[in-house]
Design a protein around this motif. Sequence first.
Motif, short mmCIF file in Angstrom:
data_model
loop_
_atom_site.label_atom_id
_atom_site.label_comp_id
_atom_site.label_asym_id
_atom_site.label_seq_id
_atom_site.Cartn_x
_atom_site.Cartn_y
_atom_site.Cartn_z
N THR A 196 -10.02 3.73 -9.10
CA THR A 196 -8.77 5.21 -8.96
C THR A 196 -9.69 5.71 -11.19
O THR A 196 -11.53 4.44 -10.89
N LEU A 207 -2.30 8.53 -8.38
CA LEU A 207 -1.70 7.47 -7.90
C LEU A 207 -0.81 7.30 -7.42
O LEU A 207 -0.20 6.98 -6.62
N PHE A 252 -8.65 1.50 2.49
CA PHE A 252 -9.26 2.83 1.10
C PHE A 252 -9.80 3.92 2.16
O PHE A 252 -9.99 5.19 2.39
N TRP A 269 1.27 -1.09 0.02
CA TRP A 269 -0.10 0.36 -0.12
C TRP A 269 1.10 1.21 0.16
O TRP A 269 0.96 2.04 -1.15
N TYR A 270 2.01 1.64 1.09
CA TYR A 270 2.96 2.38 1.36
C TYR A 270 3.77 2.21 0.87
O TYR A 270 4.28 0.75 1.38
N ASP A 279 -7.74 6.49 4.52
CA ASP A 279 -5.87 6.90 4.35
C ASP A 279 -6.39 8.34 3.82
O ASP A 279 -7.01 8.37 2.65
N PHE A 297 0.91 -3.38 -7.53
CA PHE A 297 -0.70 -3.22 -6.60
C PHE A 297 -1.37 -3.26 -7.44
O PHE A 297 -2.62 -2.90 -8.64
N THR A 331 -4.94 -3.73 -5.04
CA THR A 331 -5.73 -3.20 -4.87
C THR A 331 -6.23 -1.77 -5.10
O THR A 331 -7.83 -1.30 -5.24
N ARG A 332 -5.34 -0.80 -4.52
CA ARG A 332 -5.53 0.15 -4.53
C ARG A 332 -5.51 1.09 -6.71
O ARG A 332 -6.40 2.09 -5.89
N TYR A 367 -8.13 9.35 0.35
CA TYR A 367 -9.33 9.11 -0.04
C TYR A 367 -10.40 10.12 0.54
O TYR A 367 -11.53 9.30 0.22
#
Length: 472
Positions: free
Chosen positions: A266, A464, A447, A238-239, A450, A259, A261-262, A453
């Motif tokens: 979008t 992103l 989500f 994620w990060y 963070d 990546f 899931t992230r 979002y």
Amino acid sequence: MKALDTLRFGKTELLPLIEGGKGISVTNHRSSGAWAAAGGIGTVSAVNADSYDVFGNPIPQVYHGKTRLARHEELIAYAIEGAVEQVKRAFDYAREELVAGRGGLNINILWEMGGAQRVLHGVLERTRGLLHGVTCGAGMPYRLAEIAAQYGVSYFPIVSSARAFRALWKRAYHKLAEWLGAVVYEDPWLAGGHNGLSNAEDPARPQDPYPRVAELRAVMREGGISDDVPIVMAGGVWYLREWLDWIDNPELGAIAFQFGTRPLLTQESPIPDAWKAKLTTLEEGDVLLHRFSPTGFYSSAVRNQFLRDLEARSERQIAFSTEAAGDHQFALDVGVARGKTYFVTRDDLNRARGWAGQGYTVALKTPDNTLVFVTPEDALAIRRDQADCMGCLSHCQFSSWKDHDDHSTGRLADPRSFCIQKTLQAIAHGGDPDRNLMFAGHSAFRFKTDPFYSNGFIPTVRQLIDRILTGD
């Protein structure tokens, strides 16, 4: 956050950020084209992708064949046409960057997909010069390197252990080492979708990915593979600030990050708005590692009503014997068709009667000599879905289909599973995200927490990636 250097994937230097390929129209030309245009590797899903009519609307995948084999041929045709369409559109979307070598475009395919090798040949033949590589997992894709090299593209095998890669390398891949673009390590406890958890590993006891990836690099070195060939960390990413000790780490060699899931949230992501909204409500622990998939693999998905219903169905399950033996001395008197006699224990007889009183009045046999109790409506839906099988998997536990030889697994169809093609097509095209299989990685709860979002903000893919590069 220190700057990320480009890495060599095959013959091209690219940003070490890869879009995870998510099947059944969840990663399409817009999302993958945008990812490639931003300098990373975009991944078009070649798993029953959408094709379009003259108005740009997705063509529903309707099957007309009277037999499973006939429908299977239709499915392969749909799969090839859809993937070719998506690749061409993705390439056009990112043409300037791709031609300049500043981005890459892969396709993702499941080796255990029905007709996978035919689909792969069909897509690669018609997209020559457009693709950088093929990402492939869900099984042991021994022929992946051979097929990719035939069309001049790199191959990116997905593995969940060093042991799996060693087997692939020794049996097949060492003969075509020059086409190895990267090795994707997909963490079986963290990644969404189908996972490579082995029988020797405990699904309830996650292992630290670092030593597993270090072991993978050691195996790659044993095979003479340069440290410049990246390992792609997939699952739980994620990060990037949480992975700083992996970057420029001599023990691990070149490391890239996938990546999955992230990118669901979008502007270019093709999933319906209701699905996107659901993602922002998830709490930690809402993603379940389960084994209901008809593939037989573990997989991770949101524990919504769809999965809860499957859990409850399996809980309404008792063992039986066709003869009175041991504790199985009591003839089952509910849920059984006329002329059938099953012997169960006293406790299970009472449980079955209780379920019948709640409306679960039909007992369906499983391949494990057990009975599951369902409503008459659910029994009809299960049998209809089994009869309508179009052979989307190489082996399907739910329908007992097999895509070769006599087209049967030889085992009883399993009513504890489900038609995965039906539910994934439904959720990708507007179906209720609470009543269909909703794949997600175990970090999806982020989500909600963070700040990126906040206030309902949904970024573009480029926004992103710019955010990811800051470490956040």
